[in-house]
Design a protein around this motif. Structure first.
Motif, PDB file in Angstrom:
ATOM      1  N   VAL C  25      -9.462 -21.546  88.346  1.00  0.00           N
ATOM      2  CA  VAL C  25      -8.077 -21.798  87.972  1.00  0.00           C
ATOM      3  C   VAL C  25      -7.940 -22.750  86.779  1.00  0.00           C
ATOM      4  O   VAL C  25      -7.315 -22.417  85.776  1.00  0.00           O
ATOM      5  CB  VAL C  25      -7.287 -22.357  89.183  1.00  0.00           C
ATOM      6  CG1 VAL C  25      -5.876 -22.737  88.771  1.00  0.00           C
ATOM      7  CG2 VAL C  25      -7.248 -21.334  90.299  1.00  0.00           C
ATOM      8  N   LEU C  26      -8.539 -23.935  86.917  1.00  0.00           N
ATOM      9  CA  LEU C  26      -8.228 -24.980  85.940  1.00  0.00           C
ATOM     10  C   LEU C  26      -8.774 -24.667  84.553  1.00  0.00           C
ATOM     11  O   LEU C  26      -8.062 -24.787  83.553  1.00  0.00           O
ATOM     12  CB  LEU C  26      -8.747 -26.332  86.422  1.00  0.00           C
ATOM     13  CG  LEU C  26      -8.115 -26.815  87.733  1.00  0.00           C
ATOM     14  CD1 LEU C  26      -8.624 -28.193  88.098  1.00  0.00           C
ATOM     15  CD2 LEU C  26      -6.601 -26.819  87.627  1.00  0.00           C
ATOM     16  N   LEU C  29      -6.840 -21.769  82.941  1.00  0.00           N
ATOM     17  CA  LEU C  29      -5.488 -22.177  82.571  1.00  0.00           C
ATOM     18  C   LEU C  29      -5.491 -23.122  81.369  1.00  0.00           C
ATOM     19  O   LEU C  29      -4.620 -23.053  80.507  1.00  0.00           O
ATOM     20  CB  LEU C  29      -4.789 -22.869  83.741  1.00  0.00           C
ATOM     21  CG  LEU C  29      -3.788 -22.045  84.540  1.00  0.00           C
ATOM     22  CD1 LEU C  29      -3.114 -22.907  85.583  1.00  0.00           C
ATOM     23  CD2 LEU C  29      -2.752 -21.394  83.653  1.00  0.00           C
ATOM     24  N   SER C  30      -6.494 -24.002  81.345  1.00  0.00           N
ATOM     25  CA  SER C  30      -6.527 -24.957  80.236  1.00  0.00           C
ATOM     26  C   SER C  30      -6.796 -24.264  78.907  1.00  0.00           C
ATOM     27  O   SER C  30      -6.435 -24.769  77.847  1.00  0.00           O
ATOM     28  CB  SER C  30      -7.566 -26.044  80.496  1.00  0.00           C
ATOM     29  OG  SER C  30      -8.837 -25.450  80.554  1.00  0.00           O
ATOM     30  N   ARG C 155      12.493 -15.870 104.544  1.00  0.00           N
ATOM     31  CA  ARG C 155      11.424 -16.623 105.200  1.00  0.00           C
ATOM     32  C   ARG C 155      11.569 -18.136 105.060  1.00  0.00           C
ATOM     33  O   ARG C 155      10.927 -18.883 105.792  1.00  0.00           O
ATOM     34  CB  ARG C 155      10.054 -16.179 104.678  1.00  0.00           C
ATOM     35  CG  ARG C 155       9.675 -14.789 105.103  1.00  0.00           C
ATOM     36  CD  ARG C 155       9.389 -14.678 106.604  1.00  0.00           C
ATOM     37  NE  ARG C 155       9.119 -13.302 106.970  1.00  0.00           N
ATOM     38  CZ  ARG C 155       9.882 -12.575 107.764  1.00  0.00           C
ATOM     39  NH1 ARG C 155      10.971 -13.097 108.299  1.00  0.00           N
ATOM     40  NH2 ARG C 155       9.573 -11.330 108.055  1.00  0.00           N
ATOM     41  N   ARG C 205       9.900 -16.924  90.858  1.00  0.00           N
ATOM     42  CA  ARG C 205       9.123 -15.691  90.916  1.00  0.00           C
ATOM     43  C   ARG C 205       9.725 -14.635  89.995  1.00  0.00           C
ATOM     44  O   ARG C 205       9.021 -13.910  89.306  1.00  0.00           O
ATOM     45  CB  ARG C 205       9.069 -15.201  92.366  1.00  0.00           C
ATOM     46  CG  ARG C 205       8.429 -13.857  92.571  1.00  0.00           C
ATOM     47  CD  ARG C 205       6.928 -13.913  92.361  1.00  0.00           C
ATOM     48  NE  ARG C 205       6.391 -12.593  92.111  1.00  0.00           N
ATOM     49  CZ  ARG C 205       5.890 -11.793  93.049  1.00  0.00           C
ATOM     50  NH1 ARG C 205       5.840 -12.208  94.292  1.00  0.00           N
ATOM     51  NH2 ARG C 205       5.438 -10.603  92.744  1.00  0.00           N
ATOM     52  N   GLY C 208       8.886 -14.698  86.188  1.00  0.00           N
ATOM     53  CA  GLY C 208       7.562 -14.246  85.748  1.00  0.00           C
ATOM     54  C   GLY C 208       7.244 -12.820  86.136  1.00  0.00           C
ATOM     55  O   GLY C 208       6.204 -12.290  85.758  1.00  0.00           O
ATOM     56  N   GLU C 209       8.122 -12.172  86.919  1.00  0.00           N
ATOM     57  CA  GLU C 209       7.816 -10.858  87.478  1.00  0.00           C
ATOM     58  C   GLU C 209       7.656  -9.809  86.372  1.00  0.00           C
ATOM     59  O   GLU C 209       8.370  -9.797  85.377  1.00  0.00           O
ATOM     60  CB  GLU C 209       8.922 -10.457  88.455  1.00  0.00           C
ATOM     61  CG  GLU C 209       8.739  -9.102  89.104  1.00  0.00           C
ATOM     62  CD  GLU C 209       7.414  -8.924  89.827  1.00  0.00           C
ATOM     63  OE1 GLU C 209       6.828  -9.938  90.258  1.00  0.00           O
ATOM     64  OE2 GLU C 209       6.952  -7.781  89.946  1.00  0.00           O
ATOM     65  N   ALA C 247       3.615 -17.519  75.960  1.00  0.00           N
ATOM     66  CA  ALA C 247       3.069 -17.761  77.294  1.00  0.00           C
ATOM     67  C   ALA C 247       3.121 -19.243  77.633  1.00  0.00           C
ATOM     68  O   ALA C 247       3.471 -19.633  78.750  1.00  0.00           O
ATOM     69  CB  ALA C 247       1.630 -17.251  77.372  1.00  0.00           C
ATOM     70  N   MET C 250       6.587 -20.320  78.548  1.00  0.00           N
ATOM     71  CA  MET C 250       6.896 -19.794  79.876  1.00  0.00           C
ATOM     72  C   MET C 250       6.199 -20.613  80.960  1.00  0.00           C
ATOM     73  O   MET C 250       6.797 -20.942  81.998  1.00  0.00           O
ATOM     74  CB  MET C 250       6.367 -18.367  79.904  1.00  0.00           C
ATOM     75  CG  MET C 250       6.620 -17.690  81.155  1.00  0.00           C
ATOM     76  SD  MET C 250       7.880 -16.490  80.874  1.00  0.00           S
ATOM     77  CE  MET C 250       7.585 -15.527  82.311  1.00  0.00           C
ATOM     78  N   LEU C 251       4.935 -20.964  80.719  1.00  0.00           N
ATOM     79  CA  LEU C 251       4.145 -21.719  81.695  1.00  0.00           C
ATOM     80  C   LEU C 251       4.776 -23.083  81.936  1.00  0.00           C
ATOM     81  O   LEU C 251       4.919 -23.527  83.078  1.00  0.00           O
ATOM     82  CB  LEU C 251       2.707 -21.886  81.177  1.00  0.00           C
ATOM     83  CG  LEU C 251       1.687 -22.360  82.196  1.00  0.00           C
ATOM     84  CD1 LEU C 251       1.446 -21.296  83.248  1.00  0.00           C
ATOM     85  CD2 LEU C 251       0.385 -22.744  81.520  1.00  0.00           C
ATOM     86  N   PHE C 255       6.224 -24.556  85.442  1.00  0.00           N
ATOM     87  CA  PHE C 255       5.781 -25.792  86.074  1.00  0.00           C
ATOM     88  C   PHE C 255       6.951 -26.722  86.339  1.00  0.00           C
ATOM     89  O   PHE C 255       6.995 -27.406  87.370  1.00  0.00           O
ATOM     90  CB  PHE C 255       4.721 -26.495  85.228  1.00  0.00           C
ATOM     91  CG  PHE C 255       3.394 -25.797  85.283  1.00  0.00           C
ATOM     92  CD1 PHE C 255       3.175 -24.778  86.210  1.00  0.00           C
ATOM     93  CD2 PHE C 255       2.363 -26.144  84.428  1.00  0.00           C
ATOM     94  CE1 PHE C 255       1.964 -24.124  86.276  1.00  0.00           C
ATOM     95  CE2 PHE C 255       1.143 -25.485  84.488  1.00  0.00           C
ATOM     96  CZ  PHE C 255       0.946 -24.480  85.405  1.00  0.00           C
ATOM     97  N   LEU C 258       8.438 -25.463  89.373  1.00  0.00           N
ATOM     98  CA  LEU C 258       7.601 -25.829  90.521  1.00  0.00           C
ATOM     99  C   LEU C 258       7.870 -27.278  90.933  1.00  0.00           C
ATOM    100  O   LEU C 258       8.020 -27.595  92.112  1.00  0.00           O
ATOM    101  CB  LEU C 258       6.123 -25.660  90.160  1.00  0.00           C
ATOM    102  CG  LEU C 258       5.117 -26.010  91.247  1.00  0.00           C
ATOM    103  CD1 LEU C 258       5.121 -24.957  92.334  1.00  0.00           C
ATOM    104  CD2 LEU C 258       3.721 -26.152  90.658  1.00  0.00           C
ATOM    105  N   ASN C 262       9.305 -28.679  94.465  1.00  0.00           N
ATOM    106  CA  ASN C 262       8.652 -29.720  95.261  1.00  0.00           C
ATOM    107  C   ASN C 262       9.594 -30.865  95.558  1.00  0.00           C
ATOM    108  O   ASN C 262       9.622 -31.387  96.674  1.00  0.00           O
ATOM    109  CB  ASN C 262       7.404 -30.240  94.553  1.00  0.00           C
ATOM    110  CG  ASN C 262       6.236 -29.308  94.759  1.00  0.00           C
ATOM    111  OD1 ASN C 262       6.242 -28.505  95.688  1.00  0.00           O
ATOM    112  ND2 ASN C 262       5.249 -29.395  93.896  1.00  0.00           N
TER     113      ASN C 262
END
Lengths: 284, 345, 273
Positions: C25-26, C29-30, C155, C205, C208-209, C247, C250-251, C255, C258, C262
């Motif tokens: 992952v890291l 992504l980096s 859910r 979601r 990014g779909e 990208a 968007m990322l 975040f 996200l 949280n």
């Protein structure tokens, strides 16, 4: 007498009027039927629209077969790897206190919040012809992008959190007393894990594996970026569905889709069973 | 097996759970670690077991240093507060677990394991339920299985964390008696943690009183009750009246003799160590406020108005017969005579 | 740290977790972050302020927002009906809620396109009776994103509704509140944080779909072209810097979303004590 009356009052305070109840049920079910049931049924109808013969010949096409094999292969590699990771991560996070633990939990969730297309793009940036390691791999004649390794890597990234996500809350809630008891009775670390921890988490683990597998087999966006859409070579089943659909080969597209929809139905059925097992694990 | 703890300390972050604990437990004793919640008693028990590592200090079992030995190698039996039975295993498999996880070389055969498991289940009066799962058992039954499981590895020391804490009062009473008898039968050095002084006094042969991470006193139940070493123990064990020695109370203590430096002293007097004397003297106006029948004993509440205007309550306990002979009524003026007191600074 | 000596496996599990996380992952992504450092800032601004890119962001965010709102509304009703009422086939409906999690997005995409395209059976019906076209329009994107969002809302809301202490309702009724007042003043405020979380999850979601959207969207630049598709278009034109710049933007937005989710969940946990 008074208890009878109070019970009636009690019920009526929590129950909605009949017309409210029935209209809400109608709205909810109408919505679910329109958005979820109709599409599912339509996949099957479309797949068989030209008859059984066409359906089965579409399924036995070599390109379709190759796509199915590639999808299976991808799942076969990614699911076990991410399962091992999920178990290790859940153990590390729930059984020990260490600095940076919360950061680690956040990082594990990271792939969930990255668009599938970006998940594919990062591997193109790493291994593509203009990428970081691209030239090295070209020199050594190793193909990663537009080849199977790229598909596996992208799928690995996308399905990374699934098992860990399922296990972390459960192992957290399962107090470590049972494990301590096993250790105090002389069991080794491995024996404690296999005889005590694993039986307690097995349903949640299977559940995580199931979701991980469904996503690994069905992933589209990320795989689409790294695959290159080479028929019979780098097309997974979802990609084969896309290509066929875009070429107006509706029977082939929906035949492939029906396989994936079948997979989804099996997943849902198993999921329901596993959820039931997990909540009833105490008495099983 | 004897247990020796030397200089044990343990901190959880800023919080000091245990300070320099020194404790010696001779072989075969049944010891209660007694104290209010948060006093460090469970931490101490877990350190002896090896479930927790002390920051400082040493643990000797039978004179051997076991400080760094892992819990799985220490040969102790630990009974958890909430039993920690393996819920996916039957009662039988739970008890057999410790024998089955032994190294191949040391592991008894399945028939021996079965024989021993049944013997243990009989010992805890449970053989008829061996195919049940833990969730099908009551709390008291689970507790016994937890004990049988711990005994299966033939531990040299048995450690029990709040063994009766989660049980109903009636079940608790039975189990206490049963644990005492079992200890007589097996004679394994045992330590149990409790916050219930009555339980400690009734079951244990030795009581260790802890507060705020320090041992306040160690001794037999009688020693702890009759000769409390400090104010904390005196107040924590049993009922006690606290008197600051001032001019108006001096009379009550006269006939047992006052300590030499009387000024800063505090006296602790058990309710049954006070005698009530009927008096017509209104200079020491203590009033009989109320009483309750406790069966053979009478629990009496007396009040005295202090110079600052506040009433002070004094509790006295005496046998029913004696109370009847005194023929007291509510509101009667009485005088006190203390038979026995403990003096603290 | 003392705990790590009692429970076995501290060193191997933590080091394997960190190692595997970095590898899968890291580090990948980096790459995106480091690659975008290679871009000149003006050039970067140029790319992401291009009319077509801005339009794509507008399409992606507005459709995701619309879908999340609609899905939250209906998802709440579905969760309510599933937890509060009993009716025939409840188990089946309960199970099928998760279909969007299990059904590959490409399959959802082609089947929704087939239903809603002007010649499809619902598309035709809507066209003939209401003069409404959904397929190949932004409305089509909304439909696809609603499909994706349903389980996120249901859910998240369901468990909170399930654990809701009905004694609060009884207390409110006993104090004279009508059923509607009980809902508006007692139930809804307690469920709202979860609903908001479900909404935020769907929105994140939806932005990014890709798979379920592209078949039904029509993909007309400026009108129904979404950001993920634009990234792929750039890639196919070998415009790596362009793809990277979009990208990255968007990322970063994802975040931030996200982080917001949280914070929301933290707030919910604090409120529920």
């Amino acid at each position: 007498m008074s208890t009878v009356i109070s019970r009636n009052v009690h019920q009526s305070t929590l129950d909605d009027a009949n017309w409210v109840r029935w209209s809400l049920i109608a709205v909810a079910l109408g919505f679910v039927i329109l958005f979820l049931c109709v599409p599912l049924v339509l996949v099957i109808i479309q797949a068989f629209s030209k008859g059984f013969g066409a359906y089965f010949s579409a399924l036995s096409e070599p390109d379709m077969q190759a796509a199915m094999r590639l999808t299976l292969l991808t799942a076969l590699i990614t699911v076990p790897l991410n399962t091992v990771f999920g178990v290790a991560a859940a153990w590390a996070i729930t059984r020990f206190e260490f600095r940076g633990k919360n950061l680690l939990i956040t990082l594990i969730d990271l792939p969930f919040s990255v668009s599938p297309v970006i998940s594919g793009l990062i591997f193109v940036l790493m291994f593509g012809a203009q990428g970081w390691f691209g030239s090295w791999f070209v020199e050594h004649d190793i193909k990663i992008i537009f080849a199977v390794p790229g598909i596996v890597l992208a799928t690995l990234f996308i399905t990374f959190p699934f098992v860990a996500r399922q296990l972390i809350p459960l192992t957290q809630e399962m107090c470590s007393e049972e494990e301590e008891a096993a250790l105090s009775l002389g069991a080794s670390g491995w024996k404690t894990f296999f005889l005590i921890t694993l039986p307690n988490i097995k349903w949640a683990l299977l559940y995580g594996v199931l979701l991980c597998n469904a996503r690994a087999m069905g992933e589209f966006g990320a795989v689409s970026v790294v695959s290159g859409h080479i028929r019979g070579m780098t097309n997974t089943l979802p990609l084969h569905v896309e290509v066929s659909y875009n070429e107006y080969d509706s029977v082939s597209a929906f035949a492939g889709a029906s396989i994936l929809a079948g997979l989804a139905i099996v997943t849902l059925i198993l999921k329901t069973i596993l959820e039931w097992k997990q909540t009833n694990r105490a008495t099983v | 097996m004897s247990i020796l703890l030397s200089n044990i300390s343990k901190n959880f972050g800023q919080f000091a759970a245990l300070h320099d604990i020194d404790l010696e437990i001779p072989e075969g004793e049944l010891v209660a670690l007694l104290g209010p919640s948060g006093c460090g008693k469970t931490t101490l028990l877990r350190i002896i077991a090896g479930l927790e590592q002390a920051d400082k200090g040493k643990i000797f079992l039978d004179g051997d240093d076991k400080t760094d030995l892992h819990v799985s190698q220490r040969g102790i039996g630990f009974v958890f507060q909430h039993y920690a039975l393996f819920r996916h295993m039957t009662v039988f498999d739970n008890v057999a677990f410790g024998m089955r996880v032994k190294d191949k070389k040391l592991r008894p055969s399945e028939t021996e394991i079965a024989k021993k498991t049944h013997a243990l289940l009989e010992l805890v009066q449970f053989d008829w339920l061996h195919n049940r799962f833990p969730d099908q058992l009551s709390g008291g039954q689970r507790q016994r299985i937890g004990l049988a499981r711990a005994l299966a590895v033939e531990p040299s020391v048995l450690l029990l964390d709040e063994p009766f804490g989660a049980l109903d009062a009636s079940v608790r009473k039975d189990l206490r008696q049963w644990l005492r008898n079992l200890h007589h039968e097996l004679n394994i050095t045992s330590i149990f943690v409790t916050h219930d002084q009555e339980e400690a006094m009734e079951v244990a042969s030795q009581v260790v009183v802890l507060n705020k991470g320090r041992i306040k006193q160690q001794g037999s139940p009688a020693e702890i009750y009759d000769y409390p070493a400090n104010e904390f123990v005196s107040k924590f064990i049993g009922q006690t009246n606290e008197f600051t020695l001032e001019h108006y109370t001096v009379d009550w203590f006269k006939h047992i003799g006052l300590p030499i430096s009387a000024e800063s002293k505090i006296a602790h007097v058990r309710p049954h160590d006070i005698e009530i004397v009927k008096t017509a003297n209104n200079d020491t106006p203590i009033t009989l406020k109320d009483w309750q029948h406790l069966g053979a004993l009478i629990w009496i509440e007396l009040t005295k108005n202090l110079p600052n205007g506040k009433p002070k309550l004094v509790y006295v306990e005496m046998p029913n017969e004696q109370f009847k002979r005194l023929q007291l009524n509510r509101g009667d003026k009485v005088d006190l005579k203390v038979r026995h007191a403990h003096w603290f600074n | 740290m003392s705990q790590s000596r009692i429970m076995p496996g501290f060193r191997p599990t933590v080091s394997f977790t960190v190692f595997y996380l970095s590898l899968v992952v890291l580090i990948p992504l980096s790459t995106l972050v480091f690659k975008s450092f290679e871009l000149n800032f003006d050039y970067y601004l140029n790319i992401i302020t291009h009319k077509r890119v801005v339009a794509a962001f507008r399409v992606s965010f507005s459709t995701a927002l619309g879908a999340a709102i609609i899905a939250s509304f209906f998802g709440f009703i579905v969760a309510w009906v599933l937890t509060r009422y009993s009716f025939a086939g409840k188990r089946f409906f309960h199970a099928i809620i998760d279909l969007p999690f299990a059904l590959p997005t490409a399959v959802a995409g082609i089947v929704l396109a087939t239903i809603f395209q002007p010649s499809g059976f619902l598309g035709k019906f809507l066209k003939e009776n209401f003069d409404l076209q959904i397929g190949f329009k932004p409305a089509g994107i909304v439909v696809a994103l609603i499909f994706i969002s349903i389980p996120f809302v249901v859910r998240t809301v369901e468990p909170v509704l399930q654990e809701f202490d009905s004694r609060m309702e009884e207390a409110a009724s006993s104090l004279g509140a009508t059923r509607w007042q009980v809902f508006a003043k007692i139930i809804f405020p307690n469920i709202f944080p979860a609903l908001l979380t479900g909404f935020a999850l769907s929105f994140a979601r939806g932005v990014g779909e890709y798979g379920s959207v592209i078949f039904i969207a029509g993909n007309l630049p400026y009108i129904s072209e979404i950001v993920p598709l634009l990234i792929i278009t750039k890639l196919e034109q070998y415009d790596m810097p362009g793809a990277t710049a979009i990208a990255l933007t968007m990322l970063v937005i994802s975040f931030l979303l996200l982080l917001l989710i949280n914070l929301l969940q933290h707030w919910v946990r604090k409120r529920s004590g």
